[in-house]
Design an enzyme around this catalytic site. Structure first.
Site, PDB file in Angstrom:
ATOM      1  N   ARG A 191     -38.641  41.723  10.741  1.00 41.65           N
ATOM      2  CA  ARG A 191     -38.526  42.118   9.479  1.00 41.65           C
ATOM      3  C   ARG A 191     -36.889  42.260   8.968  1.00 41.65           C
ATOM      4  O   ARG A 191     -36.134  42.120   9.694  1.00 41.65           O
ATOM      5  CB  ARG A 191     -38.833  43.742   9.461  1.00 41.65           C
ATOM      6  N   THR A 248     -46.489  37.040  -0.340  1.00 42.14           N
ATOM      7  CA  THR A 248     -46.675  37.134   0.906  1.00 42.14           C
ATOM      8  C   THR A 248     -47.846  36.195   1.519  1.00 42.14           C
ATOM      9  O   THR A 248     -48.158  35.591   0.650  1.00 42.14           O
ATOM     10  CB  THR A 248     -46.910  38.437   1.483  1.00 42.14           C
ATOM     11  N   THR A 299     -43.160  36.793   4.878  1.00 42.79           N
ATOM     12  CA  THR A 299     -42.875  37.164   3.165  1.00 42.79           C
ATOM     13  C   THR A 299     -41.436  36.851   2.955  1.00 42.79           C
ATOM     14  O   THR A 299     -40.593  36.868   4.103  1.00 42.79           O
ATOM     15  CB  THR A 299     -43.190  38.727   3.056  1.00 42.79           C
ATOM     16  N   GLU A 308     -40.988  38.676   0.164  1.00 41.48           N
ATOM     17  CA  GLU A 308     -41.067  39.962  -0.636  1.00 41.48           C
ATOM     18  C   GLU A 308     -41.671  39.332  -2.083  1.00 41.48           C
ATOM     19  O   GLU A 308     -42.867  38.853  -1.985  1.00 41.48           O
ATOM     20  CB  GLU A 308     -39.971  40.821  -0.798  1.00 41.48           C
ATOM     21  N   GLU A 342     -36.196  41.450   0.128  1.00 42.54           N
ATOM     22  CA  GLU A 342     -36.767  42.491   0.914  1.00 42.54           C
ATOM     23  C   GLU A 342     -36.148  43.853   0.894  1.00 42.54           C
ATOM     24  O   GLU A 342     -36.932  44.944   0.692  1.00 42.54           O
ATOM     25  CB  GLU A 342     -36.878  42.049   2.191  1.00 42.54           C
ATOM     26  N   ASP A 379     -37.885  46.829  -1.296  1.00 40.80           N
ATOM     27  CA  ASP A 379     -38.753  47.706  -0.450  1.00 40.80           C
ATOM     28  C   ASP A 379     -38.427  48.893  -0.242  1.00 40.80           C
ATOM     29  O   ASP A 379     -39.107  49.765   0.252  1.00 40.80           O
ATOM     30  CB  ASP A 379     -39.543  46.871   0.716  1.00 40.80           C
ATOM     31  N   SER A 382     -42.703  48.132   5.243  1.00 38.85           N
ATOM     32  CA  SER A 382     -43.683  47.291   4.577  1.00 38.85           C
ATOM     33  C   SER A 382     -44.803  47.774   4.317  1.00 38.85           C
ATOM     34  O   SER A 382     -45.292  48.890   4.806  1.00 38.85           O
ATOM     35  CB  SER A 382     -43.266  46.098   5.829  1.00 38.85           C
ATOM     36  N   GLY A 410     -49.973  40.715  -0.467  1.00 34.27           N
ATOM     37  CA  GLY A 410     -50.484  41.359  -1.497  1.00 34.27           C
ATOM     38  C   GLY A 410     -49.713  42.771  -1.574  1.00 34.27           C
ATOM     39  O   GLY A 410     -50.365  43.801  -2.546  1.00 34.27           O
ATOM     40  N   GLY A 411     -48.419  42.851  -1.362  1.00 37.63           N
ATOM     41  CA  GLY A 411     -47.587  44.139  -1.320  1.00 37.63           C
ATOM     42  C   GLY A 411     -48.425  45.172  -0.831  1.00 37.63           C
ATOM     43  O   GLY A 411     -49.341  45.077   0.340  1.00 37.63           O
TER      44      GLY A 411
HETATM   45  N1  GLY Z   1     -42.822  42.808   1.086  1.00 38.46           N
HETATM   46  C1  GLY Z   1     -44.107  43.021   1.201  1.00 38.46           C
HETATM   47  C2  GLY Z   1     -44.320  44.049   2.288  1.00 38.46           C
HETATM   48  O1  GLY Z   1     -43.528  43.909   3.209  1.00 38.46           O
HETATM   49  O2  GLY Z   1     -45.230  44.516   2.351  1.00 38.46           O
END
Ligand code: GLY
Length: 596
Positions: A93, A393, A411, A413, A432, A435, A462, A483-484
């Site tokens: 991450r 993603t 991803t 983001e 990112e 988030d 995330s 898909g977020g």
């Molecule tokens: N940026 C998408 C996730 O980390 O879920």
């Protein structure tokens, strides 16, 4: 693609009767793009293992699906090792730089507009993908990093045909391929967006990948590429001025480290799931939903709980709303702020939450629960404002001839990340850090720990949820989705389809999905694409409307017109040892088997 009749749910192994032709004892790769799938299959065919194949897929995706993931981003790679029976997650991450601060997206107490902040260098987290892939290869791979880069270098240098999904994402880019000249030059040459069928060559990216192949990841994390990244993330939207400039320094890149984690383990109706722990909310939130519904006879049509029935859809919706209420409050990077995992998944806690679900109507907007009675470590924070989350993603899965399995979600983001391409190096930087909470939630007086506030070195929360399903200690399936926040719901939908509705993996992927990502949320549901079946009927939608659910439009109309996620999966049949793949037509999902 031919569909089998749905399996009967008491045939516990029916998910193995995949309708996909790609069946092999020697490994299967399932990816959202055929060229990236081919890169992975090439590694397997050359004697590599699933980790080698995953490395090649990830690098190839940087070339052919650059809007979704790449070396400018991060991700979570779940790895099952057949030899030891262990499962790990390589957490690559992105991290906040040392100079990040809790108020950086709200310097005057007011949140910066998301479209501006997310397309400025301030949003760029220290990228982890390359370090993550290299770490996995060093620990468990058999090939050199340079070997796994070869397919990506060829694709970047020789070019590939732009597919429908990349072309659509260029057109529907919310401006992100147009803001910075280096990005526009690649995807909108001479101001014209690339169209489906156009040929895309990325020489700068090819040279960057060649340099990494020759010099190793330090070429990226130190030296010339690192200096170029630092300069690129000083780009800012005019409206934000210097407040929008990135805060990353060379030391942040040089000191970037991945974390090797144990997966979060949960049970559902006798099956064991390994999924993603914090800093992702993905696994915890999905396991909460399953726990909330274990008392409901999902899948039993005789009791009114078949696939797509109003009862089933209503129960799913309410479970999502409850779990997302908890997510908004409790979950962040628990290396920085403790997350009460045990309490949130405790059967006693879930039973009290599940009791809030009424079958005769939509509950009022639920607040987050208080797991403290089940978990003394829980300190109840006040709710924080949820950040905007994009639908992009990517996810892929691999199994090799030895039975090693990889389930990998990665991803940058938002679709196109920050929109900033590193000049001369041809890869996009993530956004990112958006988030994180834009407005800090920390409040010492109220005991709010600010679970998802920005702080130096911290990882933004995330939703990514690479997942594996185990039976008798061995993996039988691996899947995940982009898909977020909807990632969590896509993985949840597929899990129910497999375990409760007795579908094959391919059927479970094709079936239309339902999603709610906020406690107060509106239903978003699929059905627009012809391949999605069985449909969610207008009668079922009317029943949901009558129960008080919003988001489906007018009574009597079809409000299920969305497209949610893109699930790629592999399945391992313990009886035959055969490997199956299943892939999602929502993108150019492709399964390739390795020929014996
Ligand atoms: N940026 C998408 C996730 O980390 O879920």
């Amino acid at each position: 693609m031919p569909l089998r009749l749905p399996c009967l749910r008491w045939f516990a192994l029916c998910l193995f009767s995949s309708s996909v032709l790609a069946v092999s004892p020697d490994g299967v790769v399932s990816v959202s793009h055929p060229a990236a799938a081919a890169a992975g299959a090439r590694m397997l065919a050359a004697g590599g293992n699933a980790i080698d194949a995953a490395a090649a897929v990830q690098f190839a995706l940087n070339v052919v699906e650059p809007q979704s993931s790449g070396i400018g981003g991060g991700g979570f790679m779940m790895v099952y090792l057949a030899k030891t029976g262990e499962t790990f997650v390589v957490d690559s991450r992105e991290r906040a730089p040392a100079k990040a601060s809790a108020d950086m997206f709200a310097p005057d107490g007011l949140a910066m507009p998301f479209p501006l902040a997310s397309t400025s260098g301030l949003a760029v987290g220290v990228p982890g993908t390359l370090r993550g892939v290299d770490t996995a290869l060093r620990r468990w791979g058999t090939k050199k990093l340079a070997d796994t880069l070869v397919p990506a270098i060829e694709l970047a240098e020789r070019g590939f045909r732009v597919n429908r999904f990349l072309a659509q994402d260029i057109v529907n880019d919310s401006g992100r391929t147009q803001l910075y000249p280096e990005t526009a030059a690649i995807f909108r040459p001479n101001g014209v967006p690339l169209a489906e069928g156009d040929w895309l060559v990325q020489r700068d990216l090819a040279n960057t990948l060649k340099r990494i192949a020759a010099e190793g990841p330090d070429a990226f994390y130190r030296g010339a590429i690192a200096r170029a990244i630092i300069k690129a993330q000083q780009r800012t939207r005019d409206e934000l001025g210097t407040a929008g400039q990135g805060r990353m320094g060379l030391a942040d890149l040089a000191q970037y480290r991945v974390a090797i984690r144990k997966p979060l383990i949960g049970q559902y109706r006798g099956w064991t799931l390994a999924t993603m722990p914090p800093p992702s909310s993905g696994g915890l939130t999905m396991l909460q939903m399953l726990g909330l519904l274990e008392r409901v006879p999902l899948g039993d049509a005789s009791q009114g709980y078949g696939f797509g029935s109003p009862n089933t859809l209503h129960a799913m919706t309410e479970a999502m709303r409850l779990a997302f209420a908890d997510r908004a409050v409790w979950i962040g990077d628990d290396d920085a702020v403790p997350v009460p995992r045990a309490g949130l998944l405790h059967p006693g806690y879930l039973a009290t939450r599940s009791a809030l679900i009424r079958m005769d109507g939509r509950m009022d907007t639920p607040q987050a629960g208080d797991p403290k009675p089940w978990d003394p470590t829980a300190v109840r924070p006040a709710p924080s404002r949820a950040p905007a989350e994009s639908l992009q993603t990517t996810h892929f899965a691999v199994v090799d001839r030895w039975g090693n399995v990889v389930s990998y979600t990665s991803t940058i983001e938002f679709t196109w990340g920050s929109g900033i391409t590193v000049p001369g190096h041809g890869f996009l930087l993530n956004n990112e850090l958006t988030d994180f909470n834009f407005v800090p939630g920390f409040d010492a007086a109220a005991g709010n720990p600010g679970a998802n506030d920005v702080s130096p070195g911290k990882r933004p929360r995330s939703s990514m949820a690479p997942t594996m399903l185990f039976r008798n200690g061995k993996p039988v399936a691996a899947w995940g989705s982009p898909g977020g926040a909807t990632i969590i719901n896509s993985v949840f939908n597929v899990t129910l389809n497999l375990i409760d509705h007795g579908m094959t993996m391919q059927q479970a992927i094709i079936a239309p999905r339902l999603s709610v990502t906020h406690a107060a949320g509106r239903i978003s549901c699929e059905g627009g694409e012809a391949f999605m079946r069985p449909r969610i009927s207008v009668a079922a939608q009317d029943a949901l409307r009558a129960l008080g659910h919003a988001g489906l439009g007018e009574a009597g109309t079809d409000g299920c017109m969305d497209t949610i996620g893109s699930v790629q999966a592999v399945v391992i049949d313990p009886a035959t040892g055969l490997h199956h793949g299943a892939a999602d037509p929502r993108r150019e999902g492709t399964v390739i088997r390795v020929k014996p």
